[in-house]
Design an enzyme around this catalytic site. Sequence first.
Site, PDB file in Angstrom:
ATOM      1  N   ASP A   1       0.094   6.472  10.859  1.00 39.30           N
ATOM      2  CA  ASP A   1      -0.149   5.321  11.744  1.00 39.30           C
ATOM      3  C   ASP A   1       1.114   4.538  12.077  1.00 39.30           C
ATOM      4  O   ASP A   1       1.037   3.458  12.658  1.00 39.30           O
ATOM      5  CB  ASP A   1      -1.170   4.369  11.097  1.00 39.30           C
ATOM      6  CG  ASP A   1      -0.747   3.902   9.698  1.00 39.30           C
ATOM      7  OD1 ASP A   1       0.393   4.186   9.297  1.00 39.30           O
ATOM      8  OD2 ASP A   1      -1.563   3.259   9.017  1.00 39.30           O
TER       9      ASP A   1
ATOM     10  N   HIS B   1       2.015   4.038   7.147  1.00 40.78           N
ATOM     11  CA  HIS B   1       1.725   4.776   5.910  1.00 40.78           C
ATOM     12  C   HIS B   1       2.177   6.231   6.026  1.00 40.78           C
ATOM     13  O   HIS B   1       1.751   6.933   6.950  1.00 40.78           O
ATOM     14  CB  HIS B   1       0.227   4.725   5.602  1.00 40.78           C
ATOM     15  CG  HIS B   1      -0.275   3.330   5.396  1.00 40.78           C
ATOM     16  ND1 HIS B   1      -0.832   2.593   6.413  1.00 40.78           N
ATOM     17  CD2 HIS B   1      -0.283   2.544   4.299  1.00 40.78           C
ATOM     18  CE1 HIS B   1      -1.177   1.397   5.950  1.00 40.78           C
ATOM     19  NE2 HIS B   1      -0.845   1.341   4.672  1.00 40.78           N
TER      20      HIS B   1
ATOM     21  N   SER C   1       0.802  -1.223   0.000  1.00 40.07           N
ATOM     22  CA  SER C   1       0.000   0.000   0.000  1.00 40.07           C
ATOM     23  C   SER C   1       0.830   1.266   0.000  1.00 40.07           C
ATOM     24  O   SER C   1       0.379   2.305  -0.483  1.00 40.07           O
ATOM     25  CB  SER C   1      -0.937   0.006   1.217  1.00 40.07           C
ATOM     26  OG  SER C   1      -0.197  -0.082   2.427  1.00 40.07           O
TER      27      SER C   1
END
Length: 213
Positions: free
Chosen positions: A188, A191, A12
Amino acid sequence: MTSRKLLFQGDSITDANRLLDIDTPNHPASLGSGYVNLIAAKLLHDQPELGLTVVNRGISGHRVVDLYARWKRDTINLAPDIISILIGVNDLWHEFSAQNGVELDRFDAVYRMLVDLTKTALPNTRLVICEPFLLPCGLVNDEWQADMHERRMLVKQLASDIDTTFVPFQAAFDAACERAPAEYWSQDGVHPTPAGHQVMAEAWFNAVGSIFS
């Protein structure tokens, strides 16, 4: 004009909310909103004579085993001139969240299989191995940090063993955290924020240097 291709692979962090149904190289929606986009923007601006094609094949949630499963389709078949790989955090995260992570020895073995496959199929392709990283905020605790340290050492050793470029993202973020709190660079602990993605882009260029002579 000789066309050259730069491929980014990962999870991601590389995906960065790209639109999976748009497959047009150099299209903003296909590059995502993260470090890949920033790198592409600079290269395309600074070196239009390269006829550069930048492709993002990062997929959110992927571990090294997922990357290996789609490697032929999403990497080998694209025959890029340079492949930049960032993988590792989900191999850890999925263990803590769902007991579906990838153990350290298997992580190392599969990563090396992936690299060996690439060097056999694409012997003239340059590999850029990126260091997985964590920041001390959000989800991240001491247990995560200890495990990730081991994965970083494995990835760094792999890059050394094959004598290829290593991008020290963790060191870049450690330095950034001396300027502002970890939460400034990552939402977090995993990310990056926009500022964090800029840290990554700068670290990538510092390590990779001139990508095409």
